[in-house]
Scaffold this motif. Structure first.
Motif, PDB file in Angstrom:
ATOM      1  N   MET A 145      39.182  79.766  73.216  1.00  0.00           N
ATOM      2  CA  MET A 145      38.104  80.763  73.227  1.00  0.00           C
ATOM      3  C   MET A 145      37.747  81.190  71.800  1.00  0.00           C
ATOM      4  SD  MET A 145      39.164  83.133  76.432  1.00  0.00           S
ATOM      5  CE  MET A 145      38.921  82.539  78.112  1.00  0.00           C
ATOM      6  N   VAL A 146      38.779  81.355  70.985  1.00  0.00           N
ATOM      7  CA  VAL A 146      38.517  81.748  69.596  1.00  0.00           C
ATOM      8  C   VAL A 146      37.760  80.635  68.874  1.00  0.00           C
ATOM      9  CG1 VAL A 146      39.589  82.355  67.395  1.00  0.00           C
ATOM     10  CG2 VAL A 146      40.553  83.217  69.525  1.00  0.00           C
ATOM     11  N   THR A 147      38.239  79.388  69.021  1.00  0.00           N
ATOM     12  CA  THR A 147      37.543  78.302  68.320  1.00  0.00           C
ATOM     13  C   THR A 147      36.124  78.153  68.848  1.00  0.00           C
ATOM     14  OG1 THR A 147      38.733  76.809  69.786  1.00  0.00           O
ATOM     15  CG2 THR A 147      39.409  76.803  67.524  1.00  0.00           C
ATOM     16  N   THR A 148      35.952  78.344  70.137  1.00  0.00           N
ATOM     17  CA  THR A 148      34.614  78.162  70.681  1.00  0.00           C
ATOM     18  C   THR A 148      33.660  79.236  70.168  1.00  0.00           C
ATOM     19  OG1 THR A 148      35.521  77.077  72.602  1.00  0.00           O
ATOM     20  CG2 THR A 148      33.291  77.916  72.806  1.00  0.00           C
ATOM     21  N   ALA A 149      34.159  80.459  70.058  1.00  0.00           N
ATOM     22  CA  ALA A 149      33.313  81.499  69.466  1.00  0.00           C
ATOM     23  C   ALA A 149      32.903  81.071  68.054  1.00  0.00           C
ATOM     24  CB  ALA A 149      34.066  82.826  69.427  1.00  0.00           C
ATOM     25  N   GLY A 150      33.890  80.554  67.294  1.00  0.00           N
ATOM     26  CA  GLY A 150      33.578  80.085  65.952  1.00  0.00           C
ATOM     27  C   GLY A 150      32.615  78.914  65.962  1.00  0.00           C
ATOM     28  N   VAL A 151      32.808  78.031  66.911  1.00  0.00           N
ATOM     29  CA  VAL A 151      31.980  76.825  66.998  1.00  0.00           C
ATOM     30  C   VAL A 151      30.518  77.188  67.285  1.00  0.00           C
ATOM     31  CG1 VAL A 151      31.498  74.975  68.631  1.00  0.00           C
ATOM     32  CG2 VAL A 151      33.720  75.085  67.524  1.00  0.00           C
ATOM     33  N   VAL A 152      30.317  78.171  68.154  1.00  0.00           N
ATOM     34  CA  VAL A 152      28.943  78.558  68.489  1.00  0.00           C
ATOM     35  C   VAL A 152      28.225  79.077  67.244  1.00  0.00           C
ATOM     36  CG1 VAL A 152      27.566  80.213  69.781  1.00  0.00           C
ATOM     37  CG2 VAL A 152      29.428  78.997  70.913  1.00  0.00           C
ATOM     38  N   VAL A 153      28.904  79.985  66.542  1.00  0.00           N
ATOM     39  CA  VAL A 153      28.306  80.502  65.312  1.00  0.00           C
ATOM     40  C   VAL A 153      28.179  79.376  64.285  1.00  0.00           C
ATOM     41  CG1 VAL A 153      28.590  82.172  63.442  1.00  0.00           C
ATOM     42  CG2 VAL A 153      29.242  82.785  65.764  1.00  0.00           C
ATOM     43  N   GLY A 154      29.218  78.525  64.229  1.00  0.00           N
ATOM     44  CA  GLY A 154      29.227  77.429  63.265  1.00  0.00           C
ATOM     45  C   GLY A 154      28.088  76.442  63.478  1.00  0.00           C
ATOM     46  N   CYS A 155      27.706  76.203  64.728  1.00  0.00           N
ATOM     47  CA  CYS A 155      26.593  75.287  65.000  1.00  0.00           C
ATOM     48  C   CYS A 155      25.318  75.828  64.373  1.00  0.00           C
ATOM     49  CB  CYS A 155      26.387  75.132  66.504  1.00  0.00           C
ATOM     50  SG  CYS A 155      27.518  73.964  67.239  1.00  0.00           S
ATOM     51  N   ALA A 156      25.078  77.102  64.588  1.00  0.00           N
ATOM     52  CA  ALA A 156      23.900  77.720  63.987  1.00  0.00           C
ATOM     53  C   ALA A 156      23.981  77.589  62.468  1.00  0.00           C
ATOM     54  CB  ALA A 156      23.804  79.179  64.400  1.00  0.00           C
ATOM     55  N   GLY A 157      25.175  77.857  61.923  1.00  0.00           N
ATOM     56  CA  GLY A 157      25.361  77.757  60.478  1.00  0.00           C
ATOM     57  C   GLY A 157      25.135  76.342  59.974  1.00  0.00           C
ATOM     58  N   ALA A 158      25.669  75.360  60.720  1.00  0.00           N
ATOM     59  CA  ALA A 158      25.532  73.965  60.294  1.00  0.00           C
ATOM     60  C   ALA A 158      24.064  73.565  60.255  1.00  0.00           C
ATOM     61  CB  ALA A 158      26.307  73.060  61.249  1.00  0.00           C
ATOM     62  N   LEU A 159      23.309  73.983  61.278  1.00  0.00           N
ATOM     63  CA  LEU A 159      21.892  73.635  61.310  1.00  0.00           C
ATOM     64  C   LEU A 159      21.152  74.307  60.157  1.00  0.00           C
ATOM     65  CD1 LEU A 159      21.292  73.785  65.156  1.00  0.00           C
ATOM     66  CD2 LEU A 159      21.297  71.762  63.694  1.00  0.00           C
ATOM     67  N   ALA A 160      21.527  75.556  59.888  1.00  0.00           N
ATOM     68  CA  ALA A 160      20.865  76.274  58.796  1.00  0.00           C
ATOM     69  C   ALA A 160      21.158  75.600  57.456  1.00  0.00           C
ATOM     70  CB  ALA A 160      21.326  77.732  58.784  1.00  0.00           C
ATOM     71  N   VAL A 161      22.434  75.272  57.214  1.00  0.00           N
ATOM     72  CA  VAL A 161      22.791  74.604  55.960  1.00  0.00           C
ATOM     73  C   VAL A 161      22.086  73.249  55.866  1.00  0.00           C
ATOM     74  CG1 VAL A 161      24.689  73.541  54.669  1.00  0.00           C
ATOM     75  CG2 VAL A 161      25.026  75.750  55.765  1.00  0.00           C
ATOM     76  N   GLY A 162      22.069  72.526  56.991  1.00  0.00           N
ATOM     77  CA  GLY A 162      21.411  71.222  57.011  1.00  0.00           C
ATOM     78  C   GLY A 162      19.933  71.339  56.682  1.00  0.00           C
ATOM     79  N   TYR A 163      19.305  72.370  57.229  1.00  0.00           N
ATOM     80  CA  TYR A 163      17.880  72.566  56.968  1.00  0.00           C
ATOM     81  C   TYR A 163      17.656  72.889  55.487  1.00  0.00           C
ATOM     82  CZ  TYR A 163      13.204  74.488  57.142  1.00  0.00           C
ATOM     83  OH  TYR A 163      11.879  74.718  56.901  1.00  0.00           O
ATOM     84  N   TRP A 164      18.507  73.772  54.977  1.00  0.00           N
ATOM     85  CA  TRP A 164      18.385  74.174  53.584  1.00  0.00           C
ATOM     86  C   TRP A 164      18.560  72.969  52.651  1.00  0.00           C
ATOM     87  CZ3 TRP A 164      22.290  74.454  49.701  1.00  0.00           C
ATOM     88  CH2 TRP A 164      21.891  75.119  48.548  1.00  0.00           C
ATOM     89  N   LEU A 165      19.576  72.131  52.943  1.00  0.00           N
ATOM     90  CA  LEU A 165      19.804  70.941  52.118  1.00  0.00           C
ATOM     91  C   LEU A 165      18.609  70.004  52.182  1.00  0.00           C
ATOM     92  CD1 LEU A 165      23.528  70.052  52.900  1.00  0.00           C
ATOM     93  CD2 LEU A 165      22.594  70.872  50.733  1.00  0.00           C
ATOM     94  N   SER A 166      18.035  69.870  53.383  1.00  0.00           N
ATOM     95  CA  SER A 166      16.943  68.916  53.531  1.00  0.00           C
ATOM     96  C   SER A 166      15.711  69.393  52.774  1.00  0.00           C
ATOM     97  CB  SER A 166      16.632  68.703  55.013  1.00  0.00           C
ATOM     98  OG  SER A 166      15.957  69.819  55.534  1.00  0.00           O
TER      99      SER A 166
END
Ligand SMILES: Nc1ncnc2c1ncn2[C@@H]1O[C@H](COP(=O)(O)OP(=O)(O)OP(=O)(O)O)[C@@H](O)[C@H]1O
Ligand SMILES: [Mg+2]
Lengths: 406, 247
Positions: free
Chosen positions: A338-359
Motif C-alpha cells: 500500500m505504501v509503495t502503491t501510494a508512492g507509485v501513483v504520485v510517482g507516475c504523475a511525477g515521471a510524466l511531468a519530468v518526461g514532458y519537461w525533458l522533451s
C-alpha cells in the motif's frame, strides 16, 4: 479477500501515516527518476550501438606527418601504402582525408540541380577522399555500382576536394533524389555547380559527427588527401588487428626520416572518444538511479523493520488468535504494498511531468509509456523484496509473546 | 475437553534450565470453569500457553476435545487456536490502531468468514459485553474494564469451545474485576469451558474448581474452597465435575 485484510490494514496505516508518507514520497521520486533515466539511457545505448556500416572491429588508422624541408609527400604516401598493403594480414589500405566517427571531418552542401538557390534543397554530406582500396579498407557494402578504379584516383589539390565521380550512401541519395529509388549513374552538383556522377551506392555508412542527424549522409571522392600530413585506413583480417598494428609500427616507424609516424590506432579508439559524453551520461544516470533505488529500498526496509519491531506484541496477539505465519507475512507485504502503491501513483504523475519537461527542454522524444509500466512493476518488486525479510522476521515471532509481554 | 498427561516444559537459556512444568497432569471436563492459582513463577502462564497451543512442550501428551494435539504443525495449531480457543490476556492486547469493531473482527478474518457473518458475530459479541455503543471507539478511548470487555468480545465472537484467561482482572480495579467475572460466568453458563488464572481468592472461589500450581506441579494443598464443592457439600448431590490428578 477477507484474509487479505485490506481495509483494516489501510485504516491502521492511515493512523500511523507520517513515516509511510515519507517513504511513499521517496518512492515517488525514485519512480520518476528511474523511468526517465532508463529511457534516456536506452536512447544513449541505442545511439552508441547503431550500426556504422563499416568493419570497425578490424580497422586501423595511421597518421604520418611530413616535416622535413625536402619532404616528398607524393613519394611518401605511395611508399607507405605499398608497405601497408604488403603487411601480412592486411586486407586493404587506402589514403583517407579524415577518420569517420572521430568528430573531425569535412562536409559540403550538394544539389540535385545546378545553380539551385533554395537552401532547403541543398543536401549536406560528410565528404571523404579515398583511393581505389578505400571501399574495401572501410569495409562498407555497396548496394549498387562499383568501387573506384586505380586510374580514377586524382592527385591532391590544395583548393577544393571534389571530383567528377562519387560513391554515396543510400541515405544521401534519398535526400538528394527523394523520388528516385535507383540513383546509380545520376548526376548531382557541388556548391560551384560542378557535376558529379554517382558510380557506387553504399548501403549504409556513418560520417564524422555522431550527434549530427546527417551522420549517414556520406560522399566518397576518388582523390588523394592533401599533404604533407597523411592518414591511412588499414583493414586487417579478422582477429589480426593487434598483430597488424605492431607490424605497422615496426615497418613505418623509421622507414622515412623526413616524416614522423604520429600514431597507429584502432578504429575503436575514435568511436570511444566520440561517444564518451553519451557513455558518461549513461553511466552517470545508471549510477544515480542505482543509488536512488538502493536508498528507496532501504527506506522501505527501514519502515517495515520499524513497523515489525514496534508491533511485536500485536503480532503475537494476532498469532494467538489464529493468524498463521503466512498471514503475518502477508500482512506486512500488503501494508508495504500500500505504501509503495501510494508512492507509485504520485510517482507516475511525477515521471510524466519530468518526461514532458525533458522533451520540451532538451528536445528528447516523449517518454514511452511502456517505461512507466516497467518502472511501476520494478518499484513494486523492489518494495516486495525490501519488505520480505522484515515480514519473515515478523512471522517468526512466537504467539507466546501475547501472554509474556507486558 | 482437555486432558494433559505427564507434561513437562523446560525453558533453556544459556545460563539455566527452568522446569516450568514437571510431570503435569490435568483433566478439565466440558463446561467446567476452572480457576488456576499459585505463586508467581510457579508455571501458571506456562500451563495456559501450553493449553492454548501457544507453546509446545517437551514430554507428555495433550488431548484437546478428544484429539491428540502434541504433534501438530504450526499451521494446524494456528487453526485450532482460531476455531476452538478464545484468549483473554491480562493487558487486553487490543490492537491500538484498530477500533473496537475491527479488533473483534481480527480472529474472524483469519477464519475467512464471510463479511455478513462476521458483522453479525461482532455485533452480537459486543452486545454480550455491553459495548455496542462503543464499537467505533479506539482502544485508547476506553477504560481498562471496557478494554477488557472488548477483548472478551474478541474471544467470544469466534464461538470458542474453550476460553483461556490469564489474570483477566489483573489490570482493572476490583469493581471492574467483578464485572469481568460476572461476564465470564455468564459465558460459562452458555456452555463455554473456561480456565482462568487469578491471584484474587474471591474470584477463584467463584469457579467450579481450583487448581493450585506450585513449582510447575499441581499441589494438593487448596487455599480456597471452590464454589462447586461448597455447593456440593451444601446440597449434598450433583458430583463436582472435576478430576484432579496430582503429580
Ligand atoms: N521464555 C522463557 N524463558 C525462560 N524462562 C521462562 C520463560 N518463560 C517463563 N520462564 C520461567 O518459567 C517459570 C514459570 O513462568 P510462568 O510465567 O509460567 O509463571 P507464572 O506462574 O505465570 O508467574 P506469574 O504469576 O508471575 O505470572 C518462571 O520461573 C519463569 O521465569
Ligand atoms: Mg503468569
Amino acid at each position: 479477500m477477507t484474509a487479505w485484510n485490506l481495509r483494516p490494514i489501510a485504516s491502521a496505516l492511515w493512523r500511523n501515516r507520517t513515516g509511510a508518507l515519507l517513504v511513499a514520497f521517496q518512492i515517488a521520486i525514485g519512480l520518476a527518476v528511474l523511468v526517465n533515466a532508463v529511457y534516456i539511457v536506452k536512447q544513449r545505448v541505442e545511439k552508441i550501438s547503431r550500426p556504422t556500416g563499416m568493419d570497425t572491429a578490424n580497422m586501423i588508422f595511421v597518421a604520418s606527418a611530413g616535416f622535413a624541408r625536402d619532404f616528398d609527400y607524393d613519394a611518401s604516401w605511395r611508399e607507405d601504402i605499398a608497405t601497408l598493403r604488403a603487411i601480412p594480414g592486411v586486407q586493404a589500405a587506402s589514403v583517407i582525408s579524415n577518420i569517420p566517427l572521430s568528430g573531425g571531418g569535412s562536409s559540403s552542401g550538394f544539389q540535385a540541380r545546378p545553380g539551385e538557390t533554395n537552401p532547403e534543397k541543398t543536401v549536406p554530406g560528410n565528404t571523404y577522399l579515398i583511393d581505389e582500396q578505400g571501399v574495401d579498407a572501410l569495409g562498407i557494402t555497396l548496394s549498387a555500382g562499383r568501387a573506384f578504379e586505380p586510374q580514377e584516383i586524382l592527385p591532391p589539390t590544395p583548393t577544393f576536394d571534389a571530383a567528377s565521380q562519387a560513391i554515396v550512401t543510400k541515405a544521401f541519395a534519398k535526400s538528394l533524389f527523394p523520388d528516385d529509388p535507383n540513383p546509380l549513374g545520376k548526376t548531382f552538383f557541388d556548391g560551384l555547380s560542378r557535376p558529379i556522377t554517382i558510380v557506387g551506392v553504399i548501403e549504409h555508412m556513418h560520417g564524422a559527427w555522431v550527434s549530427w542527424d546527417k551522420l549517414d549522409h556520406v560522399v566518397l571522392f576518388p582523390r588523394i588527401k592533401t599533404g604533407p600530413s597523411a592518414i591511412y585506413v588499414v583493414r586487417a583480417e579478422p582477429g589480426r588487428q593487434d598483430a597488424v598494428m605492431r607490424e605497422i609500427e615496426a615497418k613505418l616507424g623509421d622507414s622515412n626520416p623526413g616524416r614522423l609516424m604520429r600514431w597507429v590506432r584502432p578504429m575503436s579508439y575514435f568511436i570511444e572518444q566520440s561517444y564518451l559524453d553519451d557513455r558518461n551520461m549513461a553511466i552517470f544516470l545508471v549510477s544515480v538511479t542505482g543509488v536512488l533505488l538502493a536508498v528507496t529500498a532501504l527506506g522501505i526496509f527501514g519502515l517495515a523493520t520499524f513497523n515489525v519491531s514496534t508491533r511485536i506484541r500485536q503480532i503475537g496477539t494476532r498469532r494467538a488468535v489464529g493468524a498463521r505465519r503466512m498471514d503475518i507475512v502477508r500482512h506486512f507485504l500488503v501494508e508495504n504494498w500500500m505504501v509503495t502503491t501510494a508512492g507509485v501513483v504520485v510517482g507516475c504523475a511525477g515521471a510524466l511531468a519530468v518526461g514532458y519537461w525533458l522533451s520540451v527542454k532538451y528536445q528528447l522524444p516523449r517518454l514511452d509509456l511502456y517505461y512507466l509500466v516497467g518502472g511501476v512493476l520494478a518499484i513494486w518488486l523492489i518494495g516486495l523484496l525490501a519488505a520480505w525479510q522484515p515480514a519473515r522476521r515478523a512471522s517468526a515471532i512466537s504467539p507466546a509473546v501475547a501472554t509474556r509481554t507486558v | 475437553m482437555l486432558e494433559m498427561n505427564g507434561i513437562s516444559k523446560i525453558y533453556r537459556t544459556d545460563l539455566i534450565e527452568t522446569h516450568a512444568l514437571r510431570n503435569f497432569s490435568l483433566k478439565v471436563g466440558d463446561g467446567e470453569f476452572v480457576a488456576v492459582t499459585g505463586p508467581s513463577g510457579s508455571g501458571k502462564t506456562t500451563f495456559m500457553n501450553v493449553a492454548g497451543l501457544l507453546e509446545s512442550f517437551d514430554t507428555g501428551s495433550y488431548k484437546l476435545d478428544g484429539a491428540d494435539v502434541s504433534r501438530l504443525s504450526d499451521e494446524q495449531r494456528s487453526r485450532l487456536r482460531n476455531e476452538k480457543i478464545g484468549f483473554i490476556f491480562q493487558s487486553f492486547n487490543l490492537i491500538p490502531d484498530l477500533d473496537i469493531y475491527d479488533n473483534v473482527d481480527v480472529p474472524l478474518r483469519y477464519r475467512r468468514l464471510a463479511a455478513k457473518d462476521r458483522d453479525q458475530r461482532i455485533k452480537s459479541a459486543l452486545e454480550v459485553v455491553g459495548l455496542s455503543s462503543r464499537m467505533h471507539h479506539m482502544p485508547s478511548q476506553l477504560s481498562g474494564g471496557q478494554q477488557q470487555r472488548a477483548a472478551i468480545a474478541r474471544a467470544l465472537a469466534g464461538d470458542p469451545r474453550f476460553l483461556l484467561a490469564d489474570e483477566p482482572t489483573g489490570n482493572v480495579d476490583s469493581l471492574m474485576a467483578r464485572q469481568v467475572m460476572d461476564l465470564l460466568e455468564q459465558i460459562n453458563e452458555m456452555g463455554t469451558t473456561i480456565i482462568m488464572v487469578t491471584h484474587d481468592p474471591e474470584l477463584a472461589r467463584r469457579a467450579h474448581r481450583n487448581v493450585h500450581i506450585v513449582d510447575g506441579q499441581i499441589s494438593d494443598f487448596r487455599p480456597y474452597e471452590p464454589r462447586a464443592e461448597i455447593e456440593a457439600a451444601a446440597v449434598a448431590h450433583g458430583p463436582a465435575p472435576m478430576t484432579m490428578t496430582p503429580a
